[in-house]
Design an enzyme around this catalytic site. Structure first.
Site, PDB file in Angstrom:
ATOM      1  CB  SER A 122      -6.629  18.289  88.225  1.00  0.00           C
ATOM      2  OG  SER A 122      -6.227  19.603  87.665  1.00  0.00           O
TER       3      SER A 122
ATOM      4  CB  CYS B 285       8.928  25.561  51.535  1.00  0.00           C
ATOM      5  SG  CYS B 285       8.647  25.434  53.535  1.00  0.00           S
TER       6      CYS B 285
ATOM      7  CD  GLU C 272       8.168  21.720  50.901  1.00  0.00           C
ATOM      8  OE1 GLU C 272       9.506  21.426  50.561  1.00  0.00           O
ATOM      9  OE2 GLU C 272       7.929  22.350  51.898  1.00  0.00           O
TER      10      GLU C 272
ATOM     11  CE  LYS D 227      12.598  22.989  50.274  1.00  0.00           C
ATOM     12  NZ  LYS D 227      11.936  22.597  51.488  1.00  0.00           N
TER      13      LYS D 227
END
Length: 773
Positions: A412, A215, A77, A146
């Site tokens: 750490s 999509c 896309e 779309k």
């Protein structure tokens, strides 16, 4: 109109004349086209607004598709501009540059002999559309906009694009729209100046039919592929911009399998893969599915920028599959009225193999199966693997594209910073393997540049690649244990051992002098000296003393990140990595502008539980990383208060623990986070849910826990406004910048909400008493 099936068999007379004598030669009685077609999908690592780089990757995917024998190539896309352009979609330049890229793709032969389905934005009729543009032989055949915008979570498509609706008249040819191509770019190619625009599909000369589903349309209740299948479309391409989220791939896969299992057909899925400039990692996994079986699938995590997959399919299998489902035939018959109107007929374009051509046809692709079907299992990464490999790819894209000389991490020795170190180690492993497998490739070239090996005197003929992941880490990864008098030897030792295992340039930097200097300035100014509660101080003093240590670590980190390249005789700067997990962000268990403030945070949307499981996985996966197992088993501690070991005892683990400080466990935080975000619960509805779930607790205990969480969540929400950009991995991330949009000034008393909970607790306790009596 179009042809769905092969031509009808000849009659007896026709058959006799075709094979008999008579001197007239043999007449063809079959179609010159076979039903066999090779199609390609791809993963592309596109970068928002990198028009030249995006074009090169698109062109390379077309070239590879052709070399693999494909006649149709589907791209992701919005691939020409990169999916994550966001508000740059509001700029006209973005559209102009995409048309320029498409014209260049034509000029350089990308569409010659190949039907190319490319994603790009189009400005049409005064509205912006997210489109698929189908091209062949330097001609645009169709622009398909779309129809359903992705607007949930991280997506904001309706901010940039309009969901397309066809004009009055539906799909009738008289009502079809056309789009005028930029004449200064496309007139030279000789195609029509205006091309079809709308919800159309292609009907080709060989009878093959191709449609588009983009999509989000796959995820909607009335998915586009249903109507396309019922109208006879046999090949459906879904160009997507779908980002990674833990456990999301399984859902995506199930949707595609279900779509083709119900409707039949060949379904192609292409996706971006990589970081295109933001918090998201697009996780590829291009697929080709046919009739409910996965034929082939690309990788989810990789350092490669372009990956193309192909499958050779028999369209007769699609036709036979659909015809064998009576209910499909009934619904397809109902849709027959619109069947011809929804197509653009392409008389001179075919996809299937020409039986007369000399081109060798590859064998049909057999299905790899799926978890509930036939064949081998379709293996998916575990969440532990996803937690490590996704952020590793994301960090690599940031490193190679930012121009930085490497990373700096305050290490750490605890689970969070060690997780970040393990992810960088996984990145070095992935890049080293890719570089060694192709020393002339793009990954190797980026590795040489990032590792500062471009000087010929340091290279063997320009082919230098790291011999081990540790060699690469020694070039790009810098760690430091920023210890104080409150730090334990156990964490200091674990940090050192992990640095050695990963291969980082490791330092131990004491910060006590800086802490003393700041406190001396405060004392000289105010005449007062704060103390920890264990030494007679107030809670306010205690917190201030903890916070100054944490904030000085941030200042120290940026100092070393800026100057360590200079110390090592290199150029550039280092990106500072943070390591605050999603649960701590949700609770606000962090100091504002401490080591949680950094340039990037690869674990900012990953829970503590998933991180510990990832550490145990990495300890087994990567040679020499056994210390991660020990780190995963140690109690989480900030080590900001004095150690209070009993007299005569040797120092061990620090007595200050995170869960005691927070007043809740990390497991409980996971519950709260999922209910607050994913289940959309406020205080009252969360209390109701947990009362029914945590039956081992009384109603008052549940209420106290819920109210404690929402108090601290509200009091600390302001910290999310300055949170370091983090890799998005979890659906309950509290990231205020893009994903979790809420206020940061709350009434921490939650007056109405807590009053309702209190009344419900009283009712519950009254009912319990009545039962006992």
């Amino acid at each position: 109109a179009r042809t769905m099936s092969d031509p009808s068999p000849p009659s007896s007379a026709e058959d006799e004349s075709a094979v008999g004598g008579g001197g007239g030669g043999v007449e063809r009685t079959t179609s010159p086209w076979s039903p066999i077609v090779t199609v390609a999908a791809c993963n592309l690592n596109q970068w928002a607004l990198d028009f030249d780089g995006n074009l090169e990757r698109t062109l390379l995917s077309c070239t590879r598709a052709k070399s693999m024998g494909a006649s149709y190539r589907l791209g992701p896309e919005l691939e020409l501009c990169g999916y994550g352009c966001e508000d740059h979609y509001l700029e006209s330049d973005t559209y102009v540059h995409c048309w320029e890229s498409l014209a260049t793709l034509f000029e350089r032969g990308g569409t010659d002999g190949l039907l190319v389905d490319v994603g790009m934005p189009v400005l049409h009729g005064g509205a912006r559309y997210n489109c698929r543009v189908l091209c062949r032989d330097r001609r645009v055949l169709l622009i398909r906009p779309k129809t359903s915008m992705a607007d949930g979570g991280n997506y904001r498509e309706s901010r940039y694009f309009t969901a397309y609706r066809p004009p009055a008249g539906g799909l009738a040819s008289s009502a079809r729209e056309t789009h005028l191509l930029p004449p200064h770019l496309f007139a030279a190619f000789g195609g029509p100046p205006a091309v079809p625009f709308g919800l159309l599909s292609l009907s080709l000369a060989d009878g093959a039919t191709i449609g588009c589903e983009s999509c989000e349309e796959l995820w909607t209740p009335r998915s586009t592929h249903i109507g396309l299948s019922l109208s006879g479309v046999e090949i459906i391409g879904n160009g997507s911009g779908s980002h990674h989220e833990l456990r999301k791939l399984r859902t995506r896969l199930e949707l595609m399998l279900s779509a083709t299992r119900k409707c039949g057909g060949v379904y192609l899925y292409s996706n971006q893969r990589g970081c295109d400039g933001g918090r998201l990692y697009y996780d590829g996994c291009a697929m080709i599915v046919c009739n409910g079986e996965v034929l082939t699938r690309a990788s989810q995590f990789s350092a490669e920028s372009v990956e193309v997959i192909c499958a050779t399919v028999d369209l007769d299998d699609v036709r036979s599959y659909r015809a064998a489902i009576p209910s499909f035939g009934i619904q397809a018959s109902d849709a027959a009225g619109d069947r011809g109107a929804g197509y653009v007929r392409c008389e001179d374009v075919g996809l299937t193999y020409d039986v007369d051509a000399a081109t060798e046809r590859p064998p049909l692709t057999s299905g790899v199966g799926n978890e509930t079907g036939n064949g081998a299992d379709l293996t998916l990464h575990t969440p532990e693997e996803e937690c490590c490999l996704g952020p590793a790819c994301w960090l690599w894209d940031f490193l190679r594209r930012s121009g930085a000389a490497g990373f700096f991490l305050p290490l750490s020795g605890g689970a969070d910073s060690s997780s970040t170190a393990a992810i960088v180690g996984a990145m070095c492993t992935m890049v080293t393997e890719a570089a060694r497998s192709d020393p002339k490739g793009e990954v190797a070239a980026d590795c040489r540049r990032v590792c500062d090996k471009l000087d010929d005197s340091q290279m063997d003929g320009g082919d230098w690649v790291p011999s081990t992941p540790q060699e690469m880490a020694g070039c790009v990864f810098h760690t430091a244990f920023l210890g104080s008098e409150n730090s334990s030897n156990a964490t200091r030792d674990r940090a050192r051992r992990l640095g050695e295992a990963v291969g980082s340039y490791h330092l131990s930097v004491p910060i006590d002098l800086m802490v003393e200097a700041v406190l001396k300035v405060f004392s000289l100014t105010t005449g007062k000296t704060p103390e920890f509660t264990s030494r007679g101080g107030t809670i306010a003093e205690d917190l201030a003393l903890q916070n100054i240590q944490a904030r000085l670590r941030m200042v120290t980190s940026y100092l070393f990140a800026q100057l360590l390249p200079w110390v090592r005789g290199r150029k550039g700067f280092l990106l500072v990595l943070g390591s605050a997990n999603v649960d701590e962000g949700l609770r606000g268990y962090m100091t504002k502008y401490d080591c949680s403030s950094a340039d990037l945070n690869p674990i900012g949307a990953i829970s503590k539980g998933d991180l510990k499981r990832m550490l145990r996985w990495a300890a087994k996966k990567y040679e020499g990383y056994g210390v991660l197992e020990e780190i995963a088993g140690a109690p989480p501690t900030a080590e900001l208060r004095p150690i209070t070991a009993a007299e005569g005892e040797e120092e061990g683990e620090h007595t200050q623990t995170d869960e005691e400080d927070m007043g809740m466990t990390y497991a409980e935080l996971g519950f709260y986070g999922r209910l607050r975000k994913i289940s959309r619960c406020g205080p009252v509805s969360m209390y109701k849910k947990l009362s029914a779930t945590w039956t081992h607790l009384s109603a008052r205990e549940v209420a106290d826990k819920v109210k404690r969480f929402f108090y601290y969540y509200a009091a600390n929400r302001h910290k999310m406004c300055t949170v370091t950009p983090a890799y998005h991995a979890e659906a309950y991330s509290p990231d205020d910048n893009r994903f979790d949009l809420r206020q940061f000034l709350y009434n921490t008393r939650w007056t109405r909400q807590f009053a309702v909970i209190d009344n419900m607790v009283k009712e519950s306790e009254t009912a319990e008493k009545a039962k006992e009596e």
